[in-house]
Design a protein around this motif. Structure first.
Motif: not given
Length: 104
Positions: A10, A13-14, A17, A22-23, A25-26, A69, A72
């Protein structure tokens, strides 16, 4: 993969991207879960999608995606005592169930 290894993923990924991605994507994954639940309900309740066994497999996949998610998000908001809020909400939920049982 261990919990700690997932947390590292996680974080990576943060870094790669960004937090907003990430928000987003969730949000997308949760929307896909809504669609999968509705399709499953139509299959079970209204007998649509006859012979389509992929409906359940898709629902399970979307549950897994949203679970990732949520883990995360819990990681991102770890300083906000989410478990305490869950305990409060579960106590309220349990009380609602007990109240409904008394009404029957």
């Amino acid at each position: 993969m261990t919990h700690e290894e997932r947390l590292e993923v996680y974080d990576e990924a943060t870094k790669l991207w960004g937090l907003v991605a990430q928000y987003d994507q969730c949000v997308e994954e949760m929307g896909e879960l809504i669609v999968a639940i509705n399709k499953y309900k139509r299959k079970v309740l209204y007998k649509e999608y006859k012979g389509n066994n992929e409906i359940v497999a898709n629902l399970v996949e979307e549950i897994a995606d949203v679970s990732i998610c949520l883990e995360q998000m819990r990681h991102f908001f770890k300083d906000h005592n989410i478990d305490s809020v869950i305990e409060q909400k579960m106590a309220k939920f349990k009380g609602q169930i007990e109240d409904m049982k008394k009404q029957k």
